[in-house]
Design an enzyme around this catalytic site. Structure first.
Site, PDB file in Angstrom:
ATOM      1  N   ASP A   1      -8.030  -7.431  -3.208  1.00 41.44           N
ATOM      2  CA  ASP A   1      -6.892  -6.194  -2.779  1.00 41.44           C
ATOM      3  C   ASP A   1      -7.086  -5.094  -3.890  1.00 41.44           C
ATOM      4  O   ASP A   1      -6.880  -5.399  -5.209  1.00 41.44           O
ATOM      5  CB  ASP A   1      -5.811  -7.026  -2.910  1.00 41.44           C
ATOM      6  CG  ASP A   1      -4.495  -6.123  -2.278  1.00 41.44           C
ATOM      7  OD1 ASP A   1      -3.507  -6.388  -1.649  1.00 41.44           O
ATOM      8  OD2 ASP A   1      -4.541  -4.778  -2.692  1.00 41.44           O
TER       9      ASP A   1
ATOM     10  N   ASP B   1      -7.395  -2.032   2.443  1.00 40.08           N
ATOM     11  CA  ASP B   1      -7.840  -2.177   1.073  1.00 40.08           C
ATOM     12  C   ASP B   1      -8.025  -3.595   0.644  1.00 40.08           C
ATOM     13  O   ASP B   1      -7.660  -3.973  -0.610  1.00 40.08           O
ATOM     14  CB  ASP B   1      -6.936  -1.491   0.080  1.00 40.08           C
ATOM     15  CG  ASP B   1      -5.689  -2.092  -0.031  1.00 40.08           C
ATOM     16  OD1 ASP B   1      -5.296  -2.779   0.713  1.00 40.08           O
ATOM     17  OD2 ASP B   1      -5.171  -1.818  -1.149  1.00 40.08           O
ATOM     18  N   GLU B   2      -8.273  -4.488   1.639  1.00 49.37           N
ATOM     19  CA  GLU B   2      -8.202  -5.950   1.446  1.00 49.37           C
ATOM     20  C   GLU B   2      -9.191  -6.700   2.094  1.00 49.37           C
ATOM     21  O   GLU B   2      -9.420  -6.256   3.430  1.00 49.37           O
ATOM     22  CB  GLU B   2      -6.995  -6.658   2.059  1.00 49.37           C
ATOM     23  CG  GLU B   2      -5.857  -6.670   1.162  1.00 49.37           C
ATOM     24  CD  GLU B   2      -4.699  -7.217   2.338  1.00 49.37           C
ATOM     25  OE1 GLU B   2      -4.438  -8.532   2.461  1.00 49.37           O
ATOM     26  OE2 GLU B   2      -4.082  -6.549   2.953  1.00 49.37           O
TER      27      GLU B   2
HETATM   28  N1  DCP Z   1       0.739   1.754   2.469  1.00 50.65           N
HETATM   29  C1  DCP Z   1       1.432   2.712   3.041  1.00 50.65           C
HETATM   30  N2  DCP Z   1       2.608   2.407   3.057  1.00 50.65           N
HETATM   31  C2  DCP Z   1       3.187   1.290   2.946  1.00 50.65           C
HETATM   32  C3  DCP Z   1       2.376   0.154   2.239  1.00 50.65           C
HETATM   33  C4  DCP Z   1       1.098   0.674   1.978  1.00 50.65           C
HETATM   34  O1  DCP Z   1       1.009   4.054   3.149  1.00 50.65           O
HETATM   35  N3  DCP Z   1       4.496   0.865   3.105  1.00 50.65           N
HETATM   36  C5  DCP Z   1      -0.714   2.295   1.905  1.00 50.65           C
HETATM   37  C6  DCP Z   1      -0.914   2.813   0.526  1.00 50.65           C
HETATM   38  C7  DCP Z   1      -1.713   1.798  -0.298  1.00 50.65           C
HETATM   39  C8  DCP Z   1      -2.421   0.993   0.740  1.00 50.65           C
HETATM   40  O2  DCP Z   1      -1.652   1.237   2.120  1.00 50.65           O
HETATM   41  O3  DCP Z   1      -2.411   2.333  -1.394  1.00 50.65           O
HETATM   42  C9  DCP Z   1      -2.444  -0.436   0.335  1.00 50.65           C
HETATM   43  O4  DCP Z   1      -1.188  -1.162   0.344  1.00 50.65           O
HETATM   44  P1  DCP Z   1      -0.746  -2.138  -0.748  1.00 50.65           P
HETATM   45  O5  DCP Z   1       0.321  -2.757   0.112  1.00 50.65           O
HETATM   46  O6  DCP Z   1      -2.167  -3.019  -0.994  1.00 50.65           O
HETATM   47  O7  DCP Z   1      -0.472  -1.228  -2.044  1.00 50.65           O
HETATM   48  P2  DCP Z   1      -1.180  -0.616  -3.107  1.00 50.65           P
HETATM   49  O8  DCP Z   1      -2.902  -0.989  -2.823  1.00 50.65           O
HETATM   50  O9  DCP Z   1      -0.913   0.629  -3.061  1.00 50.65           O
HETATM   51  O10 DCP Z   1      -0.785  -1.561  -4.260  1.00 50.65           O
HETATM   52  P3  DCP Z   1      -1.158  -2.873  -5.027  1.00 50.65           P
HETATM   53  O11 DCP Z   1      -1.584  -2.649  -6.243  1.00 50.65           O
HETATM   54  O12 DCP Z   1       0.123  -3.486  -5.086  1.00 50.65           O
HETATM   55  O13 DCP Z   1      -1.935  -3.693  -4.141  1.00 50.65           O
HETATM   56 CA    CA Z   2      -3.625  -2.853  -2.554  1.00 52.01          CA
END
Ligand code: DCP
Ligand code: CA
Length: 360
Positions: free
Chosen positions: A8, A110-111
């Site tokens: 992730d 992203d996963e």
């Molecule tokens: N995303 C979004 N709105 C949300 C959740 C996520 O637009 N409510 C988008 C932005 C993130 C991407 O999806 O960058 C990936 O979601 P993740 O939940 O994996 O969050 P992040 O990658 O940002 O953070 P982490 O480091 O906790 O994985």
């Molecule tokens: Ca992420």
């Protein structure tokens, strides 16, 4: 013995912007989805880890996030989301991941899950994931958190344990200990409502849930959910990766040194095409579009594509078309040297079916 990894990317959208705008160093980053005309309406898409420390997080109204940043007198950049750019970074990451496992499941932008069973041991799987993390970082600039375990559930929960840039390994004999002290709401798939009901039964950590009689859970949540909770709490999960129908297949690599000489690039293209072709053959697929991906010394990514008159599975066509496209690109960009090159085929169709149709 199945060995599954989950990867992730960390604060993904924010990390992409940090790569693109090095000048943001020292600032926290908040990615915004603006919904109105103003600079204030809309919601936070993601916040980098520095912004999270201030209390800003995904889903929060932009107005509130700005208010938090101002009150803390923090240097925070609020940027609009550029999903097309993130999708391109994602595709690059996924094509690197593809090189590390026979089977992968792209679970979101992203996963991904990787089946590393063929690496034979957890020690080897860990080495693979270390190398993969490094390659992703070196090539795209973003970091990933990863988990390794005997199934998708454990791997996914492991990858959440040590963010950012973590690598958490849970071997089969450690599954029970790993889960025992985690709060029930961290069990993948348990929402806030279920967590609340469990907590009201005095089931607060996953270890409590694992010890709760399955019959009791069925009474509370019904047959399907009760059984599923019981299984998950005991660390049971699927090892089947869901391969989405592939829309394209690609392979990208870093050149030994930045170059614009076709005699350096040609053998690399041939190697990439051979690999893509091997994977097409395995799946009995034909293609009708060839794309080359070029990343210059300045890390600018561009693509050049050509659609063929008919679907084919020819290696020679893939190779010669790629070579022409690279050649065209270099002629059009006399100043640029290439750092990475890739070959991608798209418009995929089932080879066997085509043949049968032709007879029908
Ligand atoms: N995303 C979004 N709105 C949300 C959740 C996520 O637009 N409510 C988008 C932005 C993130 C991407 O999806 O960058 C990936 O979601 P993740 O939940 O994996 O969050 P992040 O990658 O940002 O953070 P982490 O480091 O906790 O994985
Ligand atoms: Ca992420």
């Amino acid at each position: 013995m199945a060995i599954i990894a989950h990867l992730d990317l960390d604060a993904f959208f924010a990390s992409c912007e940090r790569v693109r705008y090095p000048d943001l160093a020292g600032k926290a980053i908040v990615i915004c989805i603006f919904s109105g005309r103003g600079e204030e309406t809309g919601a936070v898409s993601t916040a980098d880890y520095a912004a999270r420390e201030l209390g800003i997080g995904a889903g929060m109204p932009i107005r509130q996030a700005k208010h938090i940043a101002e009150s803390a007198d923090a240097d925070v950049a609020f940027l609009p989301a550029d999903k097309e750019y993130y999708a391109m970074v994602s595709e690059r990451v996924m094509s690197i991941i593809e090189e590390y496992a026979d089977d992968i499941e792209v679970a979101s932008i992203d996963e991904a899950y990787l089946d590393l069973s063929s690496s034979g041991s957890y020690a080897d799987a860990v080495q693979e994931m270390r190398r993969l993390k490094q390659e992703i970082k070196a090539d795209t600039g973003v970091t990933a958190s990863t988990g390794i375990g005997p199934n998708k559930l454990v791997a996914k929960m492991a990858s959440d344990q040590d963010k950012p840039d973590g690598l958490t390994v849970v071997t089969p004999e450690n599954v029970q200990d790993f889960l025992a002290n985690l709060p029930v709401r961290e069990l993948y798939g348990v929402g806030p409502k279920t967590a609340q009901r469990l907590e009201s039964m005095n089931v607060t950590v996953i270890g409590d849930l694992a010890e709760t009689a399955v019959q009791r859970l069925i009474e509370m949540f019904g047959e399907a959910k009760g059984v599923s909770l019981h299984r998950k709490a005991n660390g049971e999960g699927s090892t089947e990766l869901e391969q989405r129908e592939k829309k394209q297949l690609s392979r990208i690599t870093t050149l030994q040194e930045d170059t614009r000489s076709m005699s350096d690039i040609r053998p690399v293209i041939r190697e990439l095409a051979r690999d893509v072709h091997r994977r097409l053959r395995q799946r009995d697929i034909q293609y009708s579009t060839v794309t080359v991906i070029v990343i210059s010394s300045e890390r600018k990514t561009r693509t050049r594509s050509r659609t063929l008159p008919a679907a084919t599975c020819s290696l020679e066509t893939m190779y010669s078309t790629s070579e022409i496209l690279i050649d065209e690109f270099l002629s059009g960009h006399p100043e640029e040297r290439l750092r990475r090159v890739g070959v991608r085929v798209g418009n995929l169709s089932n080879g066997m079916q085509e043949t049968l149709d032709a007879f029908g």
